[in-house]
Scaffold this motif. Sequence first.
Motif, PDB file in Angstrom:
ATOM      1  N   LYS A 263       0.827  -1.208   0.000  1.00  0.00           N
ATOM      2  CA  LYS A 263       0.000   0.000   0.000  1.00  0.00           C
ATOM      3  C   LYS A 263       0.864   1.261   0.000  1.00  0.00           C
ATOM      4  N   ASN A 264       1.991   1.238   0.721  1.00  0.00           N
ATOM      5  CA  ASN A 264       2.875   2.398   0.761  1.00  0.00           C
ATOM      6  C   ASN A 264       3.471   2.689  -0.615  1.00  0.00           C
ATOM      7  N   ILE A 265       3.798   1.640  -1.356  1.00  0.00           N
ATOM      8  CA  ILE A 265       4.342   1.827  -2.707  1.00  0.00           C
ATOM      9  C   ILE A 265       3.294   2.469  -3.613  1.00  0.00           C
ATOM     10  N   PRO A 270       1.941   6.758  -7.257  1.00  0.00           N
ATOM     11  CA  PRO A 270       0.545   6.546  -7.700  1.00  0.00           C
ATOM     12  C   PRO A 270       0.423   6.180  -9.169  1.00  0.00           C
ATOM     13  N   GLU A 271       1.320   6.696 -10.018  1.00  0.00           N
ATOM     14  CA  GLU A 271       1.243   6.350 -11.445  1.00  0.00           C
ATOM     15  C   GLU A 271       1.531   4.867 -11.648  1.00  0.00           C
ATOM     16  N   PHE A 272       2.505   4.354 -10.906  1.00  0.00           N
ATOM     17  CA  PHE A 272       2.817   2.927 -10.985  1.00  0.00           C
ATOM     18  C   PHE A 272       1.677   2.098 -10.414  1.00  0.00           C
ATOM     19  N   GLY A 273       1.141   2.513  -9.266  1.00  0.00           N
ATOM     20  CA  GLY A 273       0.104   1.737  -8.602  1.00  0.00           C
ATOM     21  C   GLY A 273      -1.241   1.762  -9.301  1.00  0.00           C
ATOM     22  N   SER A 274      -1.463   2.773 -10.156  1.00  0.00           N
ATOM     23  CA  SER A 274      -2.763   2.881 -10.830  1.00  0.00           C
ATOM     24  C   SER A 274      -2.949   1.859 -11.939  1.00  0.00           C
ATOM     25  N   GLU A 275      -1.870   1.258 -12.434  1.00  0.00           N
ATOM     26  CA  GLU A 275      -1.958   0.232 -13.475  1.00  0.00           C
ATOM     27  C   GLU A 275      -1.848  -1.139 -12.822  1.00  0.00           C
ATOM     28  N   ASN A 276      -2.958  -1.885 -12.794  1.00  0.00           N
ATOM     29  CA  ASN A 276      -2.987  -3.183 -12.117  1.00  0.00           C
ATOM     30  C   ASN A 276      -2.007  -4.179 -12.704  1.00  0.00           C
ATOM     31  N   GLU A 346      19.892  -3.888 -15.577  1.00  0.00           N
ATOM     32  CA  GLU A 346      19.640  -3.005 -16.712  1.00  0.00           C
ATOM     33  C   GLU A 346      18.208  -3.173 -17.235  1.00  0.00           C
ATOM     34  N   ASP A 347      17.755  -4.430 -17.335  1.00  0.00           N
ATOM     35  CA  ASP A 347      16.376  -4.666 -17.792  1.00  0.00           C
ATOM     36  C   ASP A 347      15.360  -4.163 -16.775  1.00  0.00           C
ATOM     37  N   LEU A 348      15.653  -4.347 -15.472  1.00  0.00           N
ATOM     38  CA  LEU A 348      14.736  -3.866 -14.444  1.00  0.00           C
ATOM     39  C   LEU A 348      14.656  -2.347 -14.442  1.00  0.00           C
ATOM     40  N   LYS A 349      15.764  -1.670 -14.727  1.00  0.00           N
ATOM     41  CA  LYS A 349      15.754  -0.206 -14.800  1.00  0.00           C
ATOM     42  C   LYS A 349      14.902   0.266 -15.977  1.00  0.00           C
ATOM     43  N   ILE A 350      14.984  -0.462 -17.106  1.00  0.00           N
ATOM     44  CA  ILE A 350      14.136  -0.122 -18.255  1.00  0.00           C
ATOM     45  C   ILE A 350      12.667  -0.291 -17.889  1.00  0.00           C
ATOM     46  N   LEU A 351      12.357  -1.392 -17.200  1.00  0.00           N
ATOM     47  CA  LEU A 351      10.970  -1.667 -16.830  1.00  0.00           C
ATOM     48  C   LEU A 351      10.435  -0.656 -15.813  1.00  0.00           C
ATOM     49  N   TRP A 352      11.310  -0.090 -14.975  1.00  0.00           N
ATOM     50  CA  TRP A 352      10.864   0.884 -13.984  1.00  0.00           C
ATOM     51  C   TRP A 352      10.782   2.295 -14.575  1.00  0.00           C
ATOM     52  N   ASN A 353      11.783   2.685 -15.343  1.00  0.00           N
ATOM     53  CA  ASN A 353      11.869   4.067 -15.819  1.00  0.00           C
ATOM     54  C   ASN A 353      10.981   4.340 -17.032  1.00  0.00           C
ATOM     55  N   GLU A 354      11.201   3.595 -18.119  1.00  0.00           N
ATOM     56  CA  GLU A 354      10.450   3.864 -19.350  1.00  0.00           C
ATOM     57  C   GLU A 354       9.274   2.910 -19.549  1.00  0.00           C
ATOM     58  N   GLY A 355       9.444   1.666 -19.121  1.00  0.00           N
ATOM     59  CA  GLY A 355       8.440   0.652 -19.410  1.00  0.00           C
ATOM     60  C   GLY A 355       8.602   0.114 -20.824  1.00  0.00           C
ATOM     61  N   VAL A 356       7.886  -0.960 -21.131  1.00  0.00           N
ATOM     62  CA  VAL A 356       7.935  -1.570 -22.464  1.00  0.00           C
ATOM     63  C   VAL A 356       6.507  -1.787 -22.948  1.00  0.00           C
ATOM     64  N   ALA A 357       6.316  -1.679 -24.250  1.00  0.00           N
ATOM     65  CA  ALA A 357       4.999  -1.894 -24.849  1.00  0.00           C
ATOM     66  C   ALA A 357       4.680  -3.384 -24.873  1.00  0.00           C
ATOM     67  N   VAL A 358       3.524  -3.765 -24.368  1.00  0.00           N
ATOM     68  CA  VAL A 358       3.133  -5.173 -24.235  1.00  0.00           C
ATOM     69  C   VAL A 358       1.685  -5.327 -24.684  1.00  0.00           C
ATOM     70  N   PHE A 359       1.389  -6.457 -25.314  1.00  0.00           N
ATOM     71  CA  PHE A 359       0.027  -6.777 -25.725  1.00  0.00           C
ATOM     72  C   PHE A 359      -0.635  -7.648 -24.668  1.00  0.00           C
ATOM     73  N   ASP A 360      -1.794  -7.246 -24.204  1.00  0.00           N
ATOM     74  CA  ASP A 360      -2.579  -7.989 -23.209  1.00  0.00           C
ATOM     75  C   ASP A 360      -3.624  -8.818 -23.953  1.00  0.00           C
ATOM     76  N   ALA A 361      -3.428 -10.142 -23.948  1.00  0.00           N
ATOM     77  CA  ALA A 361      -4.325 -11.023 -24.700  1.00  0.00           C
ATOM     78  C   ALA A 361      -5.697 -11.139 -24.050  1.00  0.00           C
ATOM     79  N   PHE A 367      -0.522  -1.955 -23.807  1.00  0.00           N
ATOM     80  CA  PHE A 367      -0.275  -1.045 -22.691  1.00  0.00           C
ATOM     81  C   PHE A 367       1.221  -0.998 -22.425  1.00  0.00           C
ATOM     82  N   THR A 368       1.646  -0.030 -21.612  1.00  0.00           N
ATOM     83  CA  THR A 368       3.049   0.112 -21.233  1.00  0.00           C
ATOM     84  C   THR A 368       3.281  -0.588 -19.906  1.00  0.00           C
ATOM     85  N   LEU A 369       4.054  -1.660 -19.939  1.00  0.00           N
ATOM     86  CA  LEU A 369       4.328  -2.464 -18.745  1.00  0.00           C
ATOM     87  C   LEU A 369       5.507  -1.883 -17.980  1.00  0.00           C
ATOM     88  N   ARG A 370       5.331  -1.727 -16.675  1.00  0.00           N
ATOM     89  CA  ARG A 370       6.426  -1.353 -15.797  1.00  0.00           C
ATOM     90  C   ARG A 370       6.535  -2.400 -14.696  1.00  0.00           C
TER      91      ARG A 370
END
Length: 390
Positions: A263-265, A270-276, A346-361, A367-370
């Motif tokens: 909950k603290n995270i 909030p931008e990270f937490g708003s995407e389930n 390095e991959d975790l930093k990409i996932l936290w900072n910019e995110g990657v485009a992912v298809f949700d089947a 959406f942008t996955l972080r």
Amino acid sequence: MDRSWMYKKRNTLEYVNGVLDFVQIAEEYASKIGENYIVCPCCDCRNLKKFRGIDEIKSHLIRRGFKEGYDQWIWHGENVPFSIDDVELDVEKDQSKEDNVRNDEDNERLDELMRDMQGDLNELPQEFETFFENSGKPLFSGCSKFTKLSSMLKLYNLKEKNMWSDKSFTELLKLLKDMLPDDNELPCSTYECGASRYERKGYNDACEKKKGAPAKVLWYLPVIPRFKRLFANSNDANNLQWHAIGRKEDGKLRHLVDSPQWKNINMKFPEFGSENRNLRLELCTDGMNPHGNMSSRHSTWPVLLTVYNLPPWLCMKRKYIMLSLLISGPKQPGNDIDVYLTPLIEDLKILWNEGVAVFDAHSQTNFTLRAMLFCIINDFPAYGNLSGYT
């Protein structure tokens, strides 16, 4: 089974009846696996698009025809075509039976892998198409016993079973490629990639041919493509939102999502937490002796990742625990473990900072996955190496 009708004229009764049989099989398979969508194998969709009803697929197939080479319906319930007796070895009968069982398991795992990859897969069309084509491409013209993919799987199984070195395996590939017809599809080397990002011990520019044992060996299995694969499966994509839309909220602590830290995270970011669908990861590592010999100094360190978005009955299943790094050497990495963790970080930093485009089947959306490293689980000596907790 004769399926020559698939590539005959589409205005014949034989073709129409064949299409009706196909959509019935496809619908039964989708119902069996609990899938609401069916993959369309027409020459335009090419098994890369899914539709809810069979009417649209039936229309596509009658108006456009089947994708070329799709006479084995592996996306609609049939197994990948491998022959168990592809490789003849002079072994005892019990060993042959064991090999056959392993081959059956390989077929099932490969079939499951290819089914998991189904979906729109907008982000990886080329890799997907290459993988699919290799599964049906003959090893050489007129070869009906081996495909390019099946032959490489057989050879790699032999390599691992007999502990061949990369050098000897590459020499075998070169020899086999020369022995086969000129149009064969067999690779001629173990790896088809660039130079290693890490230097070898005893290697320098002045003497390029100087050889020496590597100080340590590191295998990195990239995590970003594997996260994309999770979301490419409709069921997994749905389960990855369990923490937000599927759990019971009654104030009791059943999962990490019920903890104050979670909950603290969400409040701090909030931008990270708003995407389930954003991932919370746990990292775990420790050393082990793979040889089971206490007198040996050899130490192997697997680095595992667990996805805590999943419900508690899934997140600790072997299928969902990812081996991301394997550090192997004559002794433990100690405080230098950060050097080996670099590609994962390095991959975790990409996932936290910019995110990657992912298809949700599941939702059929992009959406942008972080992702973030939520916690680490280790014994105290490993804590000292990873975090300085001495």
